[in-house]
Design an enzyme around this catalytic site. Sequence first.
Site, short mmCIF file in Angstrom:
data_model
loop_
_atom_site.label_atom_id
_atom_site.label_comp_id
_atom_site.label_asym_id
_atom_site.label_seq_id
_atom_site.Cartn_x
_atom_site.Cartn_y
_atom_site.Cartn_z
N LEU A 1 -4.82 8.97 8.25
CA LEU A 1 -5.99 8.12 8.08
C LEU A 1 -5.95 6.75 7.67
O LEU A 1 -5.24 6.51 6.85
CB LEU A 1 -6.76 8.89 7.37
N ASN B 1 -5.24 7.22 -5.78
CA ASN B 1 -6.27 8.42 -5.49
C ASN B 1 -5.56 9.77 -5.83
O ASN B 1 -4.92 10.58 -5.10
CB ASN B 1 -6.35 8.42 -4.00
N LYS C 1 -9.40 -0.58 -5.57
CA LYS C 1 -9.38 0.15 -4.25
C LYS C 1 -10.75 0.66 -3.98
O LYS C 1 -11.12 1.34 -4.89
CB LYS C 1 -8.26 1.19 -4.42
N HIS D 1 3.11 14.59 1.73
CA HIS D 1 2.20 15.79 1.75
C HIS D 1 3.49 16.82 2.07
O HIS D 1 4.43 16.65 2.83
CB HIS D 1 1.14 16.13 2.53
N HIS E 1 -10.47 0.70 2.05
CA HIS E 1 -10.20 1.65 3.27
C HIS E 1 -11.16 1.56 4.07
O HIS E 1 -12.56 2.18 3.80
CB HIS E 1 -10.06 3.28 2.64
N HIS F 1 0.96 -1.12 0.15
CA HIS F 1 -0.16 0.00 0.14
C HIS F 1 1.00 1.25 0.03
O HIS F 1 1.48 1.53 1.01
CB HIS F 1 -1.17 0.13 1.21
N ASP G 1 1.55 2.71 3.64
CA ASP G 1 0.68 3.78 3.34
C ASP G 1 1.58 5.06 3.54
O ASP G 1 1.06 6.09 3.91
CB ASP G 1 -0.56 3.72 4.49
N HIS H 1 -4.31 -0.92 6.14
CA HIS H 1 -3.86 -0.07 7.17
C HIS H 1 -4.83 -0.12 8.56
O HIS H 1 -5.38 0.69 8.93
CB HIS H 1 -3.70 1.23 6.85
N ALA I 1 -3.92 14.56 5.90
CA ALA I 1 -3.38 13.28 6.30
C ALA I 1 -2.51 12.38 5.62
O ALA I 1 -2.63 12.35 4.46
CB ALA I 1 -4.76 12.40 6.49
N HIS J 1 1.66 5.29 -1.60
CA HIS J 1 1.17 6.51 -2.39
C HIS J 1 2.32 7.21 -3.05
O HIS J 1 3.33 7.55 -2.39
CB HIS J 1 0.35 7.57 -1.54
N LEU J 2 2.56 7.22 -4.27
CA LEU J 2 3.53 7.66 -5.08
C LEU J 2 3.28 9.30 -5.68
O LEU J 2 4.19 9.91 -5.98
CB LEU J 2 3.88 6.69 -6.10
C1 NCD Z 1 -3.53 9.04 2.15
C2 NCD Z 1 -3.12 9.97 1.18
O1 NCD Z 1 -2.51 11.09 1.75
O2 NCD Z 1 -3.41 9.99 0.11
N1 NCD Z 1 -3.45 9.72 3.63
C3 NCD Z 1 -3.32 9.21 4.70
O3 NCD Z 1 -3.45 9.49 5.79
N2 NCD Z 1 -3.14 7.72 4.81
C4 NCD Z 1 -4.88 8.62 1.90
C5 NCD Z 1 -5.43 7.37 2.76
O4 NCD Z 1 -4.65 6.14 2.20
O5 NCD Z 1 -6.27 7.20 3.52
ZN ZN Z 2 -2.93 5.01 1.95
#
Ligand code: NCD
Ligand code: ZN
Length: 347
Positions: free
Chosen positions: A220, A42, A100, A252, A137, A14, A248, A175, A264, A16-17
């Site tokens: 989150l 996302n 997802k 940011h 999620h 899991h 996860d 997660h 988050a 996020h790139l």
């Molecule tokens: C994730 C994100 O920033 O894309 N944020 C997070 O707090 N995990 C989104 C997600 O996986 O809930």
């Molecule tokens: Zn995530």
Amino acid sequence: MSNAITITRPDDWHLHLRDGAMLKAVLPETARHFARAIIMPNLVPPVVTAAQAAAYRDRIMDALPQDMPFEPLMTLYLTEDTDPDDVAAAHASGLIKAVKLYPAGATTNSASGVRDFARVQPVLDKMAEIGLTLCVHGEVTDPEVDIFDREAVFIDRVLDPVRRATPGLRVVMEHITTSNGVDYVKANDENLGATITTHHLIINRNHILVGGIKPHYYCLPVAKREEHRLALRAAATSGDKRLFLGTDSAPHTDANKEMACGCAGCFTATNTMSILAHVFEEESALDRLEGFASLNGPAFYGLPANDAKITLTKGDTPVEYTDKIITGEGPVTVFDPGFPLHWRVDG
Ligand code: NCD
Ligand code: ZN
């Protein structure tokens, strides 16, 4: 006590790139240690169709430094308009490894998520038929439900009914942050797995809120009480094959985290393996780190484990990780576990 362990090269189930300049900056942080990762869809706009997933995969490969082997495992973002045949074709071609599910409004960039589950039932039925995994999620978005209860309520109100309505559907609860999540996985069969993040093994809700608000610990699902963190640590180090690593890691910029309404996400890609070795050693379970980080995930997804290995070595002096990485969009703070890390990753 051993000061070095060699394990199969890990994967991240899991991740996020993002895209563009952020993608370019964060991708090496993962590819340095991980062979593959399940790539979250996302983006803005989200990755909804097979064509969009193929284009995103190409952008990831273009952003990858030449000397770093890495395989992105693509996913599609489930919407109420998702076409079951597009999903099936994307799976058959090998392009995607999962779909997802975000409940609409649950987290960052989830506005296109699902409100009415009846509308996605044909997609879920098709997925059960072809053996394609649904990554979930697991939080309700009902404003009446306390944010610390949203995972437990989701299991009862949404996840259990969806699984009953779709026999044979393979589901990853992503997660998980509560003992309720752990218990639900343990009570079910091998069609249900769960990922656990690095940071939820380290922080509880006090870390976010006591002594001033710590935006870089806000993610989150939000970290819960200490008893839940302990349940997650016990679960991750238990050797249960249905539980595996999904960091996860969610970058940011500091500007977007350190503001009145901060985003988050914890950015853990850089130091995850060092942190995990620390946690597994503390739990006298270093021999189970390979299962959690490198073997259980591929087994769940029906993929071979990686051939390559990594070695983790424990030194007397702490490993120096950068506290921020520089990106074209601004600095991103690396997750601080709050203690020195002595395990370093070689190769
Ligand atoms: C994730 C994100 O920033 O894309 N944020 C997070 O707090 N995990 C989104 C997600 O996986 O809930
Ligand atoms: Zn995530």
